[in-house]
Design an enzyme around this catalytic site. Structure first.
Site, PDB file in Angstrom:
ATOM      1  N   ASP A 183      29.645  48.328  45.951  1.00 59.40           N
ATOM      2  CA  ASP A 183      28.576  48.120  47.069  1.00 59.40           C
ATOM      3  C   ASP A 183      28.210  47.172  46.954  1.00 59.40           C
ATOM      4  O   ASP A 183      27.197  46.000  47.442  1.00 59.40           O
ATOM      5  CB  ASP A 183      27.551  49.058  47.258  1.00 59.40           C
ATOM      6  CG  ASP A 183      28.853  50.273  47.761  1.00 59.40           C
ATOM      7  OD1 ASP A 183      29.158  49.928  48.640  1.00 59.40           O
ATOM      8  OD2 ASP A 183      28.343  51.379  47.796  1.00 59.40           O
TER       9      ASP A 183
HETATM   10  C1  BGC Z   1      23.012  50.520  44.376  1.00 59.87           C
HETATM   11  C2  BGC Z   1      25.016  51.081  44.306  1.00 59.87           C
HETATM   12  C3  BGC Z   1      24.814  52.153  45.676  1.00 59.87           C
HETATM   13  C4  BGC Z   1      24.985  51.017  47.001  1.00 59.87           C
HETATM   14  C5  BGC Z   1      24.542  51.647  47.750  1.00 59.87           C
HETATM   15  C6  BGC Z   1      23.191  49.518  45.518  1.00 59.87           C
HETATM   16  O1  BGC Z   1      22.025  49.344  45.247  1.00 59.87           O
HETATM   17  O2  BGC Z   1      23.786  49.404  42.852  1.00 59.87           O
HETATM   18  O3  BGC Z   1      25.456  51.909  43.153  1.00 59.87           O
HETATM   19  O4  BGC Z   1      26.424  52.213  46.063  1.00 59.87           O
HETATM   20  O5  BGC Z   1      23.634  50.851  46.568  1.00 59.87           O
HETATM   21  O6  BGC Z   1      24.045  53.326  48.491  1.00 59.87           O
HETATM   22  C1  NOJ Z   2      27.489  54.257  44.226  1.00 61.24           C
HETATM   23  C2  NOJ Z   2      28.730  54.307  45.149  1.00 61.24           C
HETATM   24  O1  NOJ Z   2      28.338  55.929  46.119  1.00 61.24           O
HETATM   25  C3  NOJ Z   2      29.627  54.402  45.599  1.00 61.24           C
HETATM   26  O2  NOJ Z   2      29.906  54.677  46.987  1.00 61.24           O
HETATM   27  C4  NOJ Z   2      29.929  52.883  44.957  1.00 61.24           C
HETATM   28  O3  NOJ Z   2      31.765  52.553  45.463  1.00 61.24           O
HETATM   29  C5  NOJ Z   2      29.668  52.547  44.007  1.00 61.24           C
HETATM   30  N1  NOJ Z   2      28.465  53.519  43.392  1.00 61.24           N
HETATM   31  C6  NOJ Z   2      29.979  51.590  43.069  1.00 61.24           C
HETATM   32  O4  NOJ Z   2      29.109  50.808  43.845  1.00 61.24           O
END
Ligand code: BGC
Ligand code: NOJ
Length: 813
Positions: free
Chosen positions: A484
């Site tokens: 993400d």
């Molecule tokens: C986090 C991710 C997460 C994303 C969406 C980011 O700040 O680092 O792990 O998937 O937010 O919620």
């Molecule tokens: C947490 C999120 O819930 C997931 O959708 C994502 O793939 C990982 N972080 C990696 O960014």
């Protein structure tokens, strides 16, 4: 040694022996619709179905102390007030123990010969949380004590509850009837539900106004009523409704008394809403309290919790030489899979329950670890998720569990989302053989009245990735893929923007190699599925998509020693030796290898060796190296984290498991186990003050070697690590693989393992599988017998016996 507790493997409990754990250590109550978070000091909250829209009790996140607010019982003995779970008063106890078990938490506190045991649980299929309460006089003189229960009600909509005080301070309403405290805010106008906090024995007083019970200038650590020793029998009007009962007890030496509090969520059905003006019809709640007041009712309800988990866990049990792998697989990993299946990433100590609902990609992946437990629920979930897909193939990235509607604010264009639907569906088919799911009519979220089948959705998903490709013919990334934080179309210079939502994905050319690898994997799943369905032409068609994408990956994405991660919006490589930082990423190595790239030309092995050389550490595999030390506009959030944390070179446990599967594919069981143990929480007990999170559940992240706190875990419980670890160890390492043809046995174990056994229920039959490894190899089945008969190959022919089948497997060349 862990100074805070230990695993009681036989009891399937984690036992916490002192309350001041490095972080609050959490457990979950409930398995269907009513859920509670419960920490080792009885902190946490409860909700029905949706932590945002139906929150029953309050919790203030990121409080001081971090975990404050919960299921509290105050014990007043003389002038001393204490809590069996230590908090909130933190009065020193003579003895404390918390046992987190499967669907329950038992806390015992003792002070001055008064022992209080609180057992919290939610019986399966019920919307009631039970606090079985046992008070014992362990001394040799009679004891007179006063108990005060405490719960703070949430006004149901958790976001409004903590933001809109000009309204919420005026709407709170309660009714009290005997030992039943009814929270009925908004019941008169729009709600058809209420909460009941009741006690199964007569009470000596009550409070429902927080100001009356706690005091405007006091806190939960020094609440006014327990300190003065007497309830005020307050009725809350507006402000903050709470529930508290007063109970006076006199116990002879050695005597004990047991009763329960219940916290129930009640939805009115056909019965009239009101008995009379302003007086709600409490018949359902009253009956629930009466039911639990009958002798034996509480213990019978608890027995249901135990039976529920006995039954579920019996579907997969192993005895293997590694104690961490055994206890995690047999108990905690499966248990965590249930929590992630139920809650996605919504409600934990790191997720407030008001932010994210269910994630499209997350929930699909959660199915992979859950499907063997209750396939019917997995089936329904797959259909719910699929119905948030749009007709062009994109998906709502998140949806609210109560309404099952996609979250329009977040929208779609996370270009990996739709492909995970292929993986979840395939795992369901391989587990159950139930092809009818493919014909289920679900339609698309943006086409009212549409009834397209699930199979249509899978084809739409494949078609989307095939169509939406960039200059290197690799899949376009959109807002982001699984990572993400790799936001290649974002270019954000404004701190008030969300990295995920800002940025123009229309017309952008940024491409993802990880999605290409995931596409390969998904396409192969589709090919196998079509062959099984007896549709060779469709199998060939999808195979041609696969071949085309594979050729593209091999032509465009090989960097010499590993696979490139992506191409940014300007067409420059990300995760290449030509980059200054972020030269090598984990995700593209994992998915290209799992998708079959590099299999025929040695690149798969080389990519995995590069992971070992550049990314592997004893605390797990780092997401990428070198960490970004500067903010890169063209990369987005990943470069916003300090080095070593989260996606910027943290150890993201979720994707570690993909690499473990990669080693299994390559036949290296020694690496697979070594890597597994590097992130395994049970193996962290000897460095728990560094690790800090619960030793019984996986965490999303462990700080990497570039961090200032390397080895420190965060974001435990709700992580894709749960499902994927269960998959990588049960199907990869132990090699018990549900397939279209039947249960396949293809272990990839450490050479030193003499063997192992697994009992696996599959399509109604239990297979007792014993694997022997006489020649000390990692992989390769030499011989397999099923009920004493030698079979060809390593797939157990399906049996409809519903009984037990004995399977003996010998590894060898
Ligand atoms: C986090 C991710 C997460 C994303 C969406 C980011 O700040 O680092 O792990 O998937 O937010 O919620
Ligand atoms: C947490 C999120 O819930 C997931 O959708 C994502 O793939 C990982 N972080 C990696 O960014």
């Amino acid at each position: 040694m862990n100074p805070y507790g230990y695993f009681d493997d036989a009891a399937r409990e984690y036992v916490i022996t002192r309350p001041d754990t490095p972080l609050p250590w959490l457990n979950y109550l409930g398995s269907d619709e009513y859920f509670g978070l419960c920490t080792n000091t009885a902190g946490g909250y409860t909700f029905w179905k949706d932590a945002k829209l139906r929150r029953i009790s309050r919790y203030r996140y990121n409080n001081m102390p971090m975990d404050l607010g919960g299921r509290y019982l105050y014990v007043r003995d003389g002038d001393v007030v204490w809590n069996p779970g230590w908090k909130p008063t933190k009065t020193a106890l003579d003895h404390y123990e918390c046992r987190h078990g499967l669907g329950y938490t038992k806390i015992v506190g003792r002070k001055d010969s008064v022992e209080v045991e609180l057992l919290f649980f939610v019986p399966p299929g019920e919307n009631t949380e039970v606090w079985k309460t046992t008070i014992r006089n362990t001394g040799d003189v009679a004891k007179s004590i006063t108990l005060f229960s405490f719960i703070e009600f949430c006004l149901f909509e958790a976001n409004n509850d903590m933001t809109n005080y000009q309204r919420t301070y005026s709407i709170g309403e309660v009714e009290v009837e005997g030992a039943g405290i009814y929270h009925k805010t908004e019941y008169r106008e729009r709600r058809n539900h209420y909460a009941l906090f009741g006690c199964t024995r007569p009470v000596d007083g009550f409070d429902t106004s927080r100001d009356a019970f706690v005091g405007v200038h006091n806190g939960l650590n020094d609440p006014d009523v327990p300190l003065r020793g007497k309830s005020r029998n307050s009725i809350g009007h507006g402000w903050n409704p709470i529930g508290s009962h007063q109970i006076n007890l006199t116990l002879a030496p050695g005597a004990s008394e047991s009763f329960a509090f219940i916290l129930a969520y009640v939805e009115q059905g056909d019965e009239p809403k009101f008995d009379k003006r302003f007086v709600m019809n409490k018949s359902v709640g009253r009956a629930e309290l009466e039911r639990y007041s009958r002798p034996g009712a509480v213990d019978a309800a608890f027995a249901k919790v135990e039976a529920y988990w006995d039954n579920l866990l019996a579907r997969f049990q192993t005895e293997c030489p590694d104690p961490h792998a055994s206890r995690m697989l047999n108990t905690w990993n499966q248990y965590q899979c249930m929590a992630t299946f139920n809650l996605s990433r919504s409600a934990s100590l790191f997720e407030t329950g008001i932010g994210r609902g269910m994630g499209f990609r997350d929930s699909n992946q959660d199915i992979l670890g859950f499907v063997h437990m209750i396939p019917e629920r997995a089936r329904q979930r797959i259909l719910d998720i699929a119905s948030t897909q749009l007709v062009d193939g994109t998906c709502y990235h998140q949806y609210q569990p109560l309404t099952k509607k996609g979250n329009a604010e977040i929208g779609g264009n996370f270009n990996d989302d739709h492909l995970w639907l292929v993986l979840s569906t395939a795992s369901y088919l391989r587990e159950t053989g139930d092809r009818s799911i493919l014909d289920a009519a679900i339609g698309y979220a943006d086409v009212p009245g549409s009834t397209d089948s699930l199979l249509h959705h899978l084809e739409t998903s494949i078609a989307y990735t095939l169509r939406e490709r960039g200059p290197h013919r690799l899949p376009l990334i959109g807002h982001a893929d699984w990572n993400d934080c790799l936001n290649l179309n974002c270019f954000s210079t404004e701190p008030n923007e969300s990295f995920q939502l800002i940025g123009d994905v229309e017309g952008s050319k940024a491409e993802s190699v990880m999605i290409a690898g995931l596409f390969l994997y998904a396409a192969r799943e589709m090919v196998s599925m079509y062959k099984w369905l007896g549709r060779p032409a469709d199998a060939d068609r999808v195979q041609s998509y696969y071949d085309d994408m594979l050729a593209t990956v091999e032509e465009q994405a090989w960097d010499g020693e590993w696979y490139i991660r992506a191409f940014d919006a300007a067409g420059n490589p990300v995760g290449s030796k030509s980059c200054e930082e972020g030269k090598i990423f984990i995700e593209s190595q994992a998915w290209c290898v799992l998708g079959g790239a590099g299999a025929s030309n040695g690149r798969a092995k080389q990519a995995m060796e590069s992971v070992h050389k550049y990314l592997y550490t004893p605390d797990g595999i780092i997401l990428q190296q070198p960490a970004y030390s500067e903010y890169h506009l063209e990369l987005g959030e990943i470069s916003s984290y300090p080095p070593g944390y989260k996606e910027n070179a943290g150890i993201f446990c979720h994707n570690n498991t993909w690499i473990n599967l990669g080693w299994c594919l390559l036949g290296d069981g020694d690496r697979a186990l070594e890597y597994y143990l590097s992130i395994c929480p049970s193996a962290k007990e000897d460095k728990i003050d560094t690790y800090r999170c619960e030793p019984y559940v996986y965490a999303q992240m462990i700080a990497g070697r570039d961090a200032d706190t390397p080895g420190e875990a965060k974001n435990s419980w709700l992580t894709g690590t749960a499902a994927w670890t269960f998959l990588s160890v049960s199907q990869g390492l132990l090699g018990i693989q549900p397939s279209y043809e039947g249960l396949r046995v293809d272990p990839c174990i450490p050479k030193s393992w003499p063997g192992f056994s697994v009992s696996r229920m599959y399509r109604g039959t239990t297979y007792n599988i014993t694997v022997d490894n006489p020649s000390g190899i990692c992989q390769g089945v030499r011989r397999m017998t099923v009920d004493g008969v030698v079979v060809d190959g390593n797939v157990i022919p399906p049996s409809a016996s519903g009984g037990m089948v004995d399977v003996r497997v010998v590894l060898g060349a």
